[in-house]
Write a protein that holds these residues in place. Structure first.
Motif, mmCIF file in Angstrom:
data_model
loop_
_atom_site.group_PDB
_atom_site.id
_atom_site.type_symbol
_atom_site.label_atom_id
_atom_site.label_comp_id
_atom_site.label_asym_id
_atom_site.label_seq_id
_atom_site.Cartn_x
_atom_site.Cartn_y
_atom_site.Cartn_z
ATOM 1 N N ARG A 418 30.300 54.648 107.689
ATOM 2 C CA ARG A 418 30.808 55.949 108.155
ATOM 3 C C ARG A 418 30.804 56.039 109.691
ATOM 4 O O ARG A 418 31.759 56.555 110.297
ATOM 5 N N ALA A 419 29.761 55.531 110.355
ATOM 6 C CA ALA A 419 29.721 55.540 111.826
ATOM 7 C C ALA A 419 30.851 54.689 112.382
ATOM 8 O O ALA A 419 31.517 55.069 113.364
ATOM 9 N N ALA A 420 31.098 53.532 111.740
ATOM 10 C CA ALA A 420 32.171 52.643 112.192
ATOM 11 C C ALA A 420 33.528 53.298 111.996
ATOM 12 O O ALA A 420 34.451 53.119 112.814
ATOM 13 N N ALA A 421 33.666 54.076 110.897
ATOM 14 C CA ALA A 421 34.939 54.752 110.638
ATOM 15 C C ALA A 421 35.262 55.753 111.747
ATOM 16 O O ALA A 421 36.413 55.870 112.194
ATOM 17 N N VAL A 422 34.237 56.475 112.201
ATOM 18 C CA VAL A 422 34.446 57.438 113.302
ATOM 19 C C VAL A 422 34.817 56.696 114.569
ATOM 20 O O VAL A 422 35.755 57.070 115.298
ATOM 21 N N LYS A 423 34.095 55.608 114.873
ATOM 22 C CA LYS A 423 34.383 54.827 116.086
ATOM 23 C C LYS A 423 35.809 54.312 116.065
ATOM 24 O O LYS A 423 36.553 54.433 117.060
#
Length: 468
Positions: A418-423
């Motif tokens: 999920r953090a990577a998706a935002v990035k």
């Protein structure tokens, strides 16, 4: 000679013209009181002192009725002159005979209780202004009229002196003595009642002045007739009490010196605050009241390099500074965005900006158990991207967190995804990849209890932090 003696006695007495004491402020006056017709033969006395004693012998010679017996109305006409009309009534019951019973002796007799009526016009000159007095008002008057007195009724030419005492600007006690000379010397037996003296005492009331604002200054003398003010300012107010009337005060609400038209000069540089570009710091007039610390001809308030000389075209800096942040373009990593020297000319992320970023991050919604976004989350991601673009050199870390539901391994993987998706979304929308990192921490950093639905919802989150 007889008439000259009468005029002489009238000129020596202390009396006043009872209704002629008004002025240009209160042009109209009315007065009323008592009158006395003098029955004494003033010319019969051989000495001046005898004339005086006879003149003041009211009991022996004066004819008086115990009531209001005269009324006068008058108007000020300018230059200390006024004109009035007097009506009077009396009863004559004692008069000195024309022929003496013995040498030097004159008999007082009653001519028959003659009714006396008189109507007279009076022109008076006041000496009060000449004496520069506010309450003593001596005067002289002349005039003429008609006296109705039995067979002796006739026209008269009048003259006399007066004295008034003004208790206030509009109320006074006044006296008058007038010699009335008749050209018709009609006689009744042994009595000369044609030419005579008439005395008056009464109250006078001046009126007619207009004072719209009620400040005690009449409109004709009031420079501000609609607004109450002070006498020293011709009826105009001085709101800030700086000694300058509001109408002449460039700053009527704030006290200031006369040299600056009533405006303050906080820094004492001789330039009024309202015209001073730097009212708190002294500076020359050539710089609009601002200092020029480095002496380069560019005032400090416009100088981007206050302590270093530079040309005006470079805003007082020795080098170009496009965004005016004090960092030369050659050293400025954000040439078109104002920043700080410490951050190489780029803006530093404020605490408020970080609060906004994380407020948005908390509202990012993912599909259940996945790293894909729900549709309503895209406007939130766009807002985050817009804030990041305001700080083009700052780096950020995107952190993902989950609640305790499920296995640790599954939660760790989900948080990283999920953090990577935002990035990745932010990179795809204009944020440089080297400015962003992402990391997931699973359920290891809760901010609330995992025992309630609300607590778990708070633990499922994305956070944005500054990265080195």
């Amino acid at each position: 000679m007889k008439h000259l003696n009468r005029l002489f006695v009238a000129a020596l007495m202390f009396a006043g013209l009872s209704s002629q004491a008004q002025d240009s402020n209160n042009p109209w006056a009315i007065s009323f009181g008592a009158n006395a017709v003098d029955g004494g033969r003033v010319s019969a006395a051989s000495k001046v002192e005898d004339q005086f004693s006879q003149y003041f012998n009211a009991k022996g010679y004066w004819n008086i009725i115990p009531s209001v017996s005269y009324v006068n109305v008058s108007r000020h006409v300018g230059n200390n002159f006024s004109f009035g009309i007097t009506g009077s009534v009396n009863k004559i019951n004692k008069f000195v005979g024309e022929r003496p019973t013995n040498p030097g002796e004159y008999q007082v007799s009653n001519p028959g209780d003659l009714m006396y009526y008189a109507a007279d016009g009076v022109i008076k000159y006041s000496f009060m202004n000449a004496l520069k007095s506010k309450w003593i008002d001596p005067s002289a008057h002349i005039g003429g009229g008609y006296t109705f007195m039995g067979d002796a009724s006739a026209g008269t030419v009048n003259g006399g002196l007066g004295l008034a005492f003004w208790f206030s600007e509009q109320v006074g006690l006044t006296f008058q003595s007038t010699y009335k000379h008749s050209f018709d010397e009609t006689r009744t037996p042994n009595v000369d009642i044609a030419s005579h003296l008439q005395h008056f005492v009464g109250l006078s009331f001046k009126f007619g002045g207009k004072d719209t604002d009620g400040d005690g200054i009449y409109d004709k003398d009031d420079a501000c007739p609609e607004v109450a003010g002070l006498k020293e300012f011709q009826g105009c107010p001085d709101t800030d009490a700086d000694g300058i009337a509001d109408k002449d005060d460039s700053c009527p609400e704030v006290a200031g010196p006369k040299e600056l038209n009533g405006c303050p000069d906080t820094d004492g540089d001789g330039i009024a605050d309202k015209d001073d570009a730097c009212p708190e710091v002294a500076g020359p007039a050539a710089m609009n009241g601002c200092p020029d610390t480095d002496g380069d001809g560019v005032a400090d308030n416009l100088d981007k390099c206050v302590d270093v000389k530079g040309p005006a075209e470079n805003a007082g800096c020795p080098w170009p500074d496009t965004d005016g942040d004090g960092v030369a373009d050659k050293d400025d990593k954000c040439v078109d965005v104002k920043g700080t020297v410490a951050n190489n000319g780029c803006p530093e992320v404020s605490e408020d900006a970080m609060k906004k970023l994380n407020a948005y991050a908390k509202t990012i919604l993912f599909n259940s158990g996945k790293s894909s976004f729900q549709k309503q989350t895209f406007p939130v991601l766009q807002s985050i991207a817009a804030i990041l673009k305001e700080y083009p050199t700052s780096k950020f870390s995107i952190e993902g967190h989950t609640d305790s539901s499920g296995s640790d391994a599954a939660n760790l993987k989900l948080s990283k995804d999920r953090a990577a998706a935002v990035k990745n979304y932010l990179i795809d929308n204009g944020i440089a990849a080297d400015r962003l990192t992402s990391e997931g921490y699973g359920e290891s950093k809760p901010i609330d209890s995992n025992k309630t639905a609300k607590g778990k919802a708070n633990n499922r989150r994305v956070e944005v932090k500054l990265a080195n």
